[in-house]
Enzyme design. Sequence first.
Site, short mmCIF file in Angstrom:
data_model
loop_
_atom_site.label_atom_id
_atom_site.label_comp_id
_atom_site.label_asym_id
_atom_site.label_seq_id
_atom_site.Cartn_x
_atom_site.Cartn_y
_atom_site.Cartn_z
N LEU A 63 23.07 38.87 -45.71
CA LEU A 63 23.11 37.29 -45.72
C LEU A 63 24.67 36.86 -45.68
CD1 LEU A 63 20.69 36.43 -48.61
CD2 LEU A 63 20.15 36.95 -46.00
N LYS A 64 24.88 36.37 -44.52
CA LYS A 64 26.26 35.78 -44.36
C LYS A 64 26.42 34.50 -43.47
CE LYS A 64 28.50 40.53 -44.00
NZ LYS A 64 29.35 41.50 -43.16
N ALA A 67 19.76 28.86 -44.31
CA ALA A 67 21.12 29.10 -44.00
C ALA A 67 21.72 30.82 -44.21
CB ALA A 67 22.03 28.29 -44.73
N TYR A 68 22.50 31.25 -43.79
CA TYR A 68 23.01 32.41 -43.80
C TYR A 68 21.90 33.73 -43.49
CZ TYR A 68 25.97 29.34 -46.47
OH TYR A 68 26.64 28.37 -46.85
N HIS A 69 20.82 33.33 -43.03
CA HIS A 69 19.80 34.56 -42.68
C HIS A 69 19.77 34.62 -41.17
CE1 HIS A 69 18.61 33.45 -46.67
NE2 HIS A 69 17.76 34.40 -46.73
#
Length: 230
Positions: free
Chosen positions: A75-76, A127-129
């Site tokens: 996750l980023k 988000a972040y996925h």
Amino acid sequence: MKNILLIGGSHGVGREIASQLSSTNNVYVASRTAKELSDLNVNHIPFDVMLDDIEDKNIPDEIHGFVFCPGSINLKPFKMLDIQDFEEDMEINFFCLVKVVKTIIGNMAEGSSMVFFSTVAVGSGMAYHTSISAAKAAIEGFAKALAAEYAPKLRVNVIAPSLVDTSLASRLLSNDKKKEQMSERHPLKRVGNVKDIANMATFLLNSENSWITGQIIGVDGGMSTLNSNS
């Protein structure tokens, strides 16, 4: 007794599945380590899904249930991900799955069941996925097409969990505050545990539940369908 093959079942959800099935089935766990399986009546096959070919291993000639457990949580923010991140997530989550399925599909018995894993983020958009959602979405599409192609001989279903308290998610649940925050995000006010997910997997593997195929089943504390904060 039926033969159940788990890829990556030596800890977490996979180990719990093996535990639930080992007393009534011949369970084969193909994984890198066997330490956590010492108290279970299972057959361990040394196997690294990223390096080895399952064709070279001593798997049953007839398989009644198959579960693919390996995965990742990367996750980023999108701007911090490079192409290699996407390739690595796709490799372990999707291409390794396809490689194993390609090899064992001829061993699957009439009426057998396959279970794969996705994530709640594919259907919900989080988000972040971006990287992990792309890899898991590939699994969902693959599973539905495979289920259509091989019906009625075998069933293929996907479990899409939300956050589960395992070593894979340890960075996200590393202290009580994080656990509380993550729990509050779910309508049922807790994160998942290995039994939550394993219970669904064993249900789908059971031939008594043989009218279920091609499904993406959310085991996610209500995350994918409920908004309890409105």
